[in-house]
Structure formats: structure tokens, C-alpha cells
Motif scaffolding. Structure first.
Motif, PDB file in Angstrom:
ATOM      1  N   THR A 523     -33.365  37.858 -21.633  1.00  0.00           N
ATOM      2  CA  THR A 523     -32.920  36.852 -20.694  1.00  0.00           C
ATOM      3  C   THR A 523     -34.184  35.976 -20.255  1.00  0.00           C
ATOM      4  OG1 THR A 523     -31.378  38.239 -19.908  1.00  0.00           O
ATOM      5  CG2 THR A 523     -31.904  36.489 -18.325  1.00  0.00           C
ATOM      6  N   ALA A 524     -35.265  36.622 -20.008  1.00  0.00           N
ATOM      7  CA  ALA A 524     -36.527  35.920 -19.767  1.00  0.00           C
ATOM      8  C   ALA A 524     -36.879  34.934 -21.011  1.00  0.00           C
ATOM      9  CB  ALA A 524     -37.771  36.806 -19.353  1.00  0.00           C
ATOM     10  N   VAL A 525     -36.896  35.187 -22.157  1.00  0.00           N
ATOM     11  CA  VAL A 525     -37.241  34.406 -23.338  1.00  0.00           C
ATOM     12  C   VAL A 525     -36.202  33.190 -23.212  1.00  0.00           C
ATOM     13  CG1 VAL A 525     -37.099  34.073 -25.644  1.00  0.00           C
ATOM     14  CG2 VAL A 525     -38.381  36.300 -24.551  1.00  0.00           C
ATOM     15  N   GLU A 526     -34.708  33.492 -23.215  1.00  0.00           N
ATOM     16  CA  GLU A 526     -33.863  32.343 -23.078  1.00  0.00           C
ATOM     17  C   GLU A 526     -34.234  31.282 -21.966  1.00  0.00           C
ATOM     18  OE1 GLU A 526     -30.229  34.360 -22.651  1.00  0.00           O
ATOM     19  OE2 GLU A 526     -30.201  35.300 -24.570  1.00  0.00           O
ATOM     20  N   ARG A 527     -34.701  31.830 -20.821  1.00  0.00           N
ATOM     21  CA  ARG A 527     -34.997  31.026 -19.773  1.00  0.00           C
ATOM     22  C   ARG A 527     -36.273  30.162 -19.782  1.00  0.00           C
ATOM     23  NH1 ARG A 527     -33.212  34.557 -14.387  1.00  0.00           N
ATOM     24  NH2 ARG A 527     -30.937  34.838 -14.982  1.00  0.00           N
ATOM     25  N   LEU A 528     -37.147  30.731 -20.397  1.00  0.00           N
ATOM     26  CA  LEU A 528     -38.527  30.048 -20.780  1.00  0.00           C
ATOM     27  C   LEU A 528     -38.069  28.990 -21.734  1.00  0.00           C
ATOM     28  CD1 LEU A 528     -41.207  33.142 -21.187  1.00  0.00           C
ATOM     29  CD2 LEU A 528     -41.100  31.243 -19.552  1.00  0.00           C
ATOM     30  N   ILE A 529     -37.289  29.112 -22.945  1.00  0.00           N
ATOM     31  CA  ILE A 529     -37.202  28.157 -23.849  1.00  0.00           C
ATOM     32  C   ILE A 529     -36.313  27.133 -23.000  1.00  0.00           C
ATOM     33  CG2 ILE A 529     -36.037  27.694 -25.735  1.00  0.00           C
ATOM     34  CD1 ILE A 529     -36.303  30.533 -26.734  1.00  0.00           C
ATOM     35  N   GLU A 530     -35.544  27.405 -22.428  1.00  0.00           N
ATOM     36  CA  GLU A 530     -34.750  26.341 -21.410  1.00  0.00           C
ATOM     37  C   GLU A 530     -35.689  25.937 -20.634  1.00  0.00           C
ATOM     38  OE1 GLU A 530     -30.756  26.020 -18.549  1.00  0.00           O
ATOM     39  OE2 GLU A 530     -31.529  27.952 -19.324  1.00  0.00           O
ATOM     40  N   LEU A 531     -36.264  26.267 -19.922  1.00  0.00           N
ATOM     41  CA  LEU A 531     -37.154  25.702 -19.128  1.00  0.00           C
ATOM     42  C   LEU A 531     -38.396  24.630 -19.887  1.00  0.00           C
ATOM     43  CD1 LEU A 531     -38.242  25.318 -16.120  1.00  0.00           C
ATOM     44  CD2 LEU A 531     -39.770  26.991 -16.591  1.00  0.00           C
ATOM     45  N   GLN A 532     -38.790  25.376 -20.870  1.00  0.00           N
ATOM     46  CA  GLN A 532     -39.945  24.387 -21.676  1.00  0.00           C
ATOM     47  C   GLN A 532     -39.081  23.206 -22.181  1.00  0.00           C
ATOM     48  OE1 GLN A 532     -42.135  27.576 -23.941  1.00  0.00           O
ATOM     49  NE2 GLN A 532     -43.517  26.012 -23.510  1.00  0.00           N
ATOM     50  N   ALA A 533     -37.937  23.211 -22.806  1.00  0.00           N
ATOM     51  CA  ALA A 533     -37.212  22.299 -23.490  1.00  0.00           C
ATOM     52  C   ALA A 533     -36.909  21.183 -22.550  1.00  0.00           C
ATOM     53  CB  ALA A 533     -36.035  22.801 -24.218  1.00  0.00           C
TER      54      ALA A 533
END
Length: 869
Positions: A523-533
Motif C-alpha cells: 500500500t505504501a509503495v502504491e501511494r508513493l508512486i501515485e504521489l510522485q507521479a
């Protein structure tokens, strides 16, 4: 600390200077992905318009996806918008800048001052980087760029590390330099060869690479007797390579290191990016490990015209231009010993890598073969060793013609299949190769939900918090520990992240199953990717309104202020067309004084020989003006002081000098073509620097010059007029730090030991069509190549007069005193309306020693538009 191999040095002290970005080129998607995986911090690329590499780039529709791709990997995206903008393109440019900002670009790279002004108003938060085409070579130029709105400046490639350090110490703007790739022989932004000879402006992304063509050295009208047979490419420099200077470079405090190559393939991007990634990381960590020989060979092999640090390590005019070839050579292998019945026997150079079947080689016959002939070469079929230090090569299916090979020919390996294998991990990665460090802080209290805060290392703006749905229970056997957390949270192998630092706040003996930790990690990785993009929210103002406001109010107010400034200067308040002559020799000056123009500009090799000539001009009752060099570097400040002491108007060529002189003299400062004013906005910005008259860039054709005159000065009957148009000249096609005189007419390395052949001989470069282009050195030993044919505006003078242009300059290079007198007299009679335009054209065709051309003034039918409304 970012590390693409997964190794983190926790003990290295943090230096006081910033770690420079590695900035890699991307012609399109394959190169962009290669740059990301090889460890670039930033990628620069162009769109289909307003880019200095017109044949490479993304479409505007592709830009949002490109930026999402880069942001999701923690890589910045810089958009090249680095061409001059014409007046009829200002609206398209404004709209393009708005679209770039809305797509989330991290910065734009620009050349034109109008692009700086438009971007500042349309997208105030968008970072602006000044291109190397701004030709900035000193702190004064950097400070002026910052004052006009530039956040980062890419310095000219001709500066040494010592000079770069001096600029860094005297300016607050961020600085960037090139560290690898092709060099232009001319200062970027100061090359007009493509414009003059093919109507393809280098300042508009259409470089024709005339510097890579063969030329013959003509000395005093004859082919140089001692010229080496292999010295044919007199203006084709090698490629920049700075891996070995990296420990010194990173300590200067630069913001970025730029790898050239938006036309290069993905293998080049991957391998150069990877090499400089490691070199910068090592240097920043204080490591002094020598660059492996294999690394340099790899970079030579992937693309090289001959690698070296060149100007970065100081002046040595014997090194930058080899002269043998203008194209990719690869790695030098050896030379031909003999041609056998079955193949070719070669002696291997001591440092040469071993050859193998499948390698591509070329036989370098520059010593005896014409440059126009194709080179002999092909792929090796077999390699045998007849004796120590020698190998015999065979080629399949008559791949080479032995009759076109001679003993002594050099051999280069131009292609190595191992290069593709070395680049493959970055080009065909199924999982990310380059990874971003993340720091995780876990709060685990017995009886409460587990909370994990994930931060991108070094970027507090990229942070996500995940929490378990249920409180943590009491551990029965194995309580949560740092070891178990690191094991589970560090399983990031298929992601673009790697665990850097873990902090654990624990209370009691909480238990967390591995399934819970894995789910929280995902979940953290998915949110990091979403936030960075996700792009940053930036203010973007309506481009049409911004442009209209600048043209309707800003420009008019600047023009009014400029006219008020000009009315305080001496001279007639409402003169008719005026003739101004620029001369380069005392003999030309004698003739110029007899013609009695409105002014005479002195552009001498020896500045200190100017004073007697200035006195002569003044004594004759004619206005004297001195021309500055086109480039000033750190340590040449005395030239500005000398120009001030001349006590006469100054024709200012570098932007830095304009900044240095502003406010220090009561004399008029006129801006020359080299300031590259191509539109009404950039012209107004220069007038705001209190210049008197302005000569537009040579990238404009005759119709565009007339249009710009109207935009600068308003209706044709208004006064005073401030444009100075060049009506006769030999276009300065190249302006280069590389000294042809020193390299090919001496054994010296600089002015200190070259014997000054520039002061003793008249030199020209003869091209393949037989035209001899004059070569002249300036006070800084920089060379200018002038087009052989005289570029004349005779066909357009009636239009220019009607558009209100009042100041006409004639520039002479190697013309005799008699030619100066006759040419100037013809123009004078035309301006006095004693002869028509047709007669002026006829006379000039007879008087110009190498013939005449419209050159950059040529107006194609497709570009015709009415200049008088």
C-alpha cells in the motif's frame, strides 16, 4: 543518498557544496527510459517546436505521459525551448510555454530573452534555465541573466574549470556545465554558417554541421605549403570527456552536469549516464578511485570523435581539433603492417583492446585519400595472431577492397557487439535498475494500530502514512523487532525503491504478522508512486492575455522610455538615412575617412592600436565607435576598462559586457547582432538596459528585419529610429575559441608560444566549392571565419527605407582601401537618392571581390508578408 547498485555509504561526510545533477539527453522514449534506469537525476528533451534539435523530441501530446514517467521515478524533466522566436511566433510560443507548465515540467531551457519574459508572466513558478546558446562566459553575463529572470545558467563549453570556479564565486545564479559529448567549434548561439549557406539556422534547431566539412588552409593567397595531408577537417573538434576531472568538478558547487546527445541512441545514453553517475557519486563521497580503462574505452566505442577534457583543463590549441575526420571513430586499434593474400595484418597499439570476430573496423586513410571518398571498412570474420603484438584480420564475402588500403593506415574499431550487451540491462529492464532510497518510521504500540510513515530520502514533500486496520496484539513467541521489520519492509525488489533507513518506536511486546507488514508495504509503495507521479499544482496564466499585455503596454512603455533616453544623446534630432562603416585595418580606415560616413567603427585585432585611429576619426569630425570582442572570459576585465577609456560609443557584443558597462559611462552603448535580438520583446528588454541602437540577429531575413524595425520604433515617420541594419558584410559564420592559426600554423599551445602567425599572415579556409573564407583572430585569440561572398541587402533597401530604418552599417574584412571607398560611395549615393536600388545592386556585384549573396537576408516566397500596413 541515491545509489543504483544498492550500496549506501553511511559514513561519508556531507560536503558543503551541492551534489550536481546528472542530466541526460532523450531524443524519445527509448533514450528516456535508458536515462532513468542508468541513474540520471534529470532528463532534458525537446518538443516538436522551439527546440535546438529540430529532428528529435516528443510531441506536446506525449509530454504529460513523459512527465508522469519521470516523476514516478524521481527524475526531473527539463524541456528544451532553446531557439530564437520570431515575432509571428510569439503567440505560439506563449501557448507552448503554458502547455509545458500545465504538463508539470520541472524547468524549461531557453535561449531567447522573450521566452524568459513570457515564461515569467505565464507560469511564475516554472524554473527557467538559460541555454548555453546565451553565450554566457563570465559572472557579469550570469548576473544579468539572473536579473532578467533566469534561475539556472548553462555556461559556454569553452570555459576552463578555473574560469568556471571564478564565475561560481561571483554570481548567485545556479550554474551548469557540459561534461560529455559533441562540441560545437563555434560558441553556441554565435554560429551563422547554417543560416548563411543553407537558410537553416543553428539558433533555430537546424544546424547543417558545416564545421564538419573539409577545408584547405590558405596562407597569403596560397595553399599552405607545410599543411599535413591529413589535416583536412580544420574546424571539427573532438568530443568532451570529463570523468577524470570529476573530483575537481564536484567541488566547484555546480547544480548540474549535462551530457550532450539528443540525436544519440539509447545505448549511448545508458552507458554515458551510468559512467557519470558513478563518477559523481564517488567524487562526492570523497573517493579518488581512478577511472577504469574499460569505462573510457566503452565511452569511446559507443560514440566518439576522440575524447578529451579540452577547454576544461585550459588552453592547448594542439588538442581540440585533430583534423583527420569529422565523424565517430570509436577506439583506435593500431595501424596496417601489410596486406596479405588472405587479409590484413595490423600492429596493435599498446593500450588497444583485443579484436574479435564481429567487430566493425574502418581503415583511416586520411594521409592519402580524398575526404570525399568513402572509407574502407567492414566486420571482422576472423582474428589470428601471426606474431607478438600483431594480428591478422580476415573479412567475409569480399567485405573490403584491399586495393584501397595501404601500409601505415590507422585502424579504428567503430562497432563492438559487446556494447549492446553492456547497455542491455538498462534498455531491457523488466524491473527497475535505478532505485530511490526511502526512509521508514514505524510506530508499534501494543493494543494500537501499527503506523508506518514512508518518506523519500531527502525529499520531505514525498511522504505517505499507512496504518493497520486492527490494533496490534500481544506477541506469544516472537514480538515485532527491527530485524523482522527490515526483512519484510525491505522486500522492494520489483519496485523503484530501496529501504535506506528504518526507525522503530515500540511499546510493549506487539505482534504483527508478515502478511500485515507485506500489505502495508504494498500500500505504501502504491501511494508513493501515485504521489510522485502527480504533478505539482502551478499557476498558469492565460497566454493570449499575457502576450497582449506585454505587447500593448509593456513594450510601448519601454519604447517611450528608450526614446526619452536617446533624445539626451548628441546628434541631429531628425536625421535622414545614415551610413556607418566598420573597418578592421588602418588602410580601410584611410578610405573610410574619405567617404565621410556618419560614424566609423574600429574593430581591430590589437585593442591598443585603437587610440591613434580613434583620434584620427574624431579629428575628421566623424563619430568614432569601438567594437568589443564577442566573448569576454574571467580575467579579461581589463578589456572593459580599456573600452571605457576610449571615450566614444561602444558596439557591445557579449551580454556580460553590457552588464559591466551599464551605468559606468556616459557614452552610448549600441547592441550588436551577437545579442541575438529576434523579436520585439527581446529587443525591448535590451533597450531597457539603456542601449542606444540595436542590430538584430543575423537569423532574421530581410523582411523580418523590416517588420522588427516597425515593432521597435512604431510608424516609419516617427523619430528617433533605433535599429541599425547591416547592409554589407561578410557574415561571421563561426566564432571559436579554437585557434586555427595556433593549431595549424605553429607548434605552440597558446598565444604565449605560437609566434602570433595571426599578426603576420592573411589566412582563409577554402571549402570544396573553391570559396576562400577569411579567418581573423581577435584580441582574445578567438577566431572568426567570415563568409567569402559579401552578403548585401541591396535587393531590400527600398523596403528597409520604407519601414523606417535609418542606420545602415557596412562591414569590411579583407577589402582593399579602394574597395572600401567604392562600396561605401555606392551606398552613399543610394541613400542620397542619386542612384536607384537596381544600380546599387549592379555596382556591388562588380565590386565585391568574392561575389555577392543575399545569404541570411534571403526571403523565401513562402515567408513573404507585407511589412507596411
Amino acid at each position: 543518498m541515491r545509489d543504483n547498485e544498492g550500496v549506501v555509504n553511511h559514513l561519508a561526510p556531507q560536503p558543503a557544496f551541492p551534489k550536481p545533477e546528472i542530466k541526460s539527453p532523450a531524443g524519445h522514449w527509448p533514450q528516456l527510459h535508458a536515462a532513468i534506469e542508468a541513474g540520471a537525476d534529470a532528463v532534458y528533451f525537446g518538443l516538436s517546436h522551439f527546440t535546438a534539435r529540430a529532428k528529435a523530441g516528443f510531441t506536446l501530446a506525449e509530454l504529460p505521459e513523459a512527465m508522469r514517467t519521470l516523476r514516478s521515478r524521481g527524475v526531473k524533466g527539463y524541456i528544451t525551448f532553446n531557439t530564437l522566436i520570431f515575432d509571428d511566433e510569439l503567440l505560439a510560443a506563449a501557448r507552448g510555454l503554458a502547455a509545458i507548465a500545465e504538463a508539470g515540467a520541472d524547468a524549461i531551457i531557453v535561449q531567447d530573452w522573450a521566452a524568459v519574459a513570457l515564461a515569467r508572466k505565464i507560469a511564475p513558478q516554472l524554473q527557467i534555465h538559460g541555454s548555453t546558446q546565451m553565450s554566457v562566459t563570465d559572472a557579469a553575463g550570469a548576473n544579468q541573466a539572473q536579473e532578467m529572470g533566469v534561475d539556472r545558467l548553462i555556461l559556454a563549453r569553452e570555459l576552463s574549470l578555473d574560469e568556471i570556479g571564478k564565475v561560481r564565486a561571483n554570481t548567485g545564479v545556479e550554474l551548469e556545465i557540459f561534461c560529455h559529448g559533441a562540441l560545437c567549434v563555434s560558441y553556441s548561439g554565435q554560429c551563422f554558417s547554417s543560416e548563411a549557406w543553407g537558410g537553416r539556422s543553428a539558433n533555430r534547431g537546424q544546424c547543417a554541421q558545416a564545421c564538419r566539412l573539409p577545408y584547405e588552409l590558405m596562407v597569403d593567397g596560397r595553399l599552405a605549403a607545410d599543411a599535413a595531408a591529413s589535416d583536412r577537417y580544420l574546424l571539427s573538434p573532438g568530443d568532451l570527456y570529463a570523468l577524470e576531472q570529476m573530483p575537481e568538478i564536484v567541488q566547484i558547487g555546480l547544480s548540474a552536469l549535462k551530457i550532450e546527445g539528443r540525436y544519440k541512441d539509447a545505448e549511448y545514453v545508458a552507458l554515458t549516464t551510468r559512467a557519470y553517475r558513478k563518477a559523481v557519486d564517488d567524487a562526492y563521497a570523497g573517493l579518488t578511485t581512478p577511472v577504469p580503462v574499460e569505462t573510457k574505452l566503452q565511452l569511446e566505442q559507443v560514440y566518439s570523435r576522440g575524447l578529451g577534457p579540452w577547454f576544461l583543463t585550459g588552453t592547448n590549441h594542439q588538442t581540440v581539433v585533430d583534423g583527420r575526420a569529422p565523424r565517430h571513430r570509436g577506439v583506435r586499434i593500431g595501424n596496417v603492417v601489410r596486406i596479405s593474400q588472405d587479409g590484413v595484418v595490423i600492429a596493435m597499439d599498446r593500450q588497444a583492446p583485443p579484436l574479435k570476430a564481429g567487430d566493425g573496423i574502418v581503415f583511416d586513410a586520411a594521409d592519402w585519400r580524398s575526404p570525399q571518398e568513402r572509407e574502407e571498412g567492414g566486420r571482422i570474420y576472423s582474428v589470428t595472431e601471426p606474431r607478438r603484438g600483431q594480428v591478422e584480420l580476415t573479412f567475409a564475402n569480399n567485405a573490403i577492397d584491399p586495393s584501397r588500403i595501404r601500409t601505415g593506415d590507422l585502424i579504428w574499431r567503430t562497432d563492438d557487439p559487446d556494447i549492446a550487451r553492456a547497455a542491455r540491462p538498462y534498455l531491457e529492464a523488466t524491473v527497475p535498475v535505478a532505485r530511490q532510497d526511502v526512509d521508514v518510521r514505524v510506530v508499534a504500540h501494543e493494543g494500537l494500530p501499527l503506523t508506518a510513515i514512508w518518506n523519500l530520502t531527502g525529499d520531505p514533500n514525498v511522504s505517505v502514512t499507512v496504518q493497520s486496520d486492527q490494533p496490534l496484539g500481544l506477541a506469544q513467541s516472537r514480538a515485532l523487532s527491527e530485524e523482522s521489520l527490515r526483512e519484510q519492509l525491505g522486500r522492494l525488489g520489483n519496485t523503484a525503491y530501496q529501504l535506506h533507513d528504518l526507525q522503530l518506536e515500540i511499546l510493549g511486546a506487539p505482534f504483527a504478522p508478515a502478511s500485515l507488514l507485506n500489505q502495508l508495504r504494498r500500500t505504501a509503495v502504491e501511494r508513493l508512486i501515485e504521489l510522485q507521479a502527480k504533478p505539482d499544482v502551478v499557476e498558469v496564466r492565460e497566454p493570449e492575455s499575457v502576450l497582449a499585455g506585454m505587447l500593448d503596454s509593456g513594450l510601448r512603455s519601454l519604447a517611450v522610455a528608450a526614446r526619452e533616453e536617446l533624445t539626451t544623446l548628441p546628434g541631429p534630432s531628425n536625421p535622414g538615412p545614415q551610413l556607418h562603416l566598420l573597418v578592421r585595418t588602418p588602410e580601410q580606415l584611410d578610405a573610410a575617412i574619405l567617404v565621410r560616413p556618419a560614424s566609423i567603427t574600429l574593430d581591430y585585432l590589437d585593442l591598443y592600436g585603437l587610440r591613434p585611429s580613434i583620434a584620427r576619426v574624431k579629428a575628421s569630425g566623424i563619430e568614432a565607435r569601438v567594437a568589443s570582442p564577442r566573448v569576454l572570459k574571467p580575467g579579461e576585465e581589463r578589456i572593459a576598462d580599456f573600452l571605457l577609456r576610449c571615450d566614444c560609443p561602444i558596439l557591445v557584443r557579449p551580454a556580460g559586457l553590457l552588464e559591466t558597462l551599464r551605468g559606468r559611462t556616459g557614452q552610448r552603448l549600441d547592441g550588436d547582432f551577437s545579442l541575438n535580438a529576434a523579436n520585439a520583446i527581446s529587443a525591448a528588454m535590451l533597450f531597457d538596459k539603456n542601449i542606444g541602437r540595436l542590430t538584430p540577429t543575423h537569423d532574421l531575413n530581410a523582411a523580418q528585419i523590416a517588420q522588427l524595425a516597425l515593432a521597435m520604433d512604431g510608424p516609419a515617420d516617427s523619430e528617433p529610429r533605433r535599429m541599425e541594419a547591416v547592409a554589407y558584410q561578410h557574415l561571421p559564420v563561426f566564432h571559436t575559441e579554437h585557434c586555427v592559426f595556433c593549431r595549424f600554423m605553429s607548434k605552440g599551445t597558446s598565444y604565449k608560444d605560437c609566434g602570433r602567425p595571426c599578426e603576420k599572415h592573411r589566412v582563409a579556409l577554402k571549402d570544396s566549392s573553391g570559396l576562400a573564407h577569411a579567418l581573423i583572430a581577435d584580441v582574445g585569440c578567438r577566431n572568426t571565419v567570415f563568409g567569402a561572398e559579401a552578403q548585401v541587402a541591396a535587393a531590400h533597401m527600398d523596403t528597409w527605407i520604407a519601414s523606417g530604418i535609418r542606420h545602415y552599417r557596412l562591414e569590411f574584412v579583407h577589402e582593399s582601401a579602394d574597395a572600401v571607398k567604392r562600396i561605401a560611395t555606392a551606398f552613399g549615393e543610394y541613400l542620397d537618392r542619386r542612384i536607384p536600388q537596381s544600380e546599387l545592386r549592379r555596382r556591388l556585384q562588380q565590386l565585391a571581390p568574392e561575389g555577392v549573396t543575399e545569404g541570411s537576408l534571403f526571403v523565401p516566397e513562402s515567408a513573404l508578408f507585407p511589412v507596411l500596413q
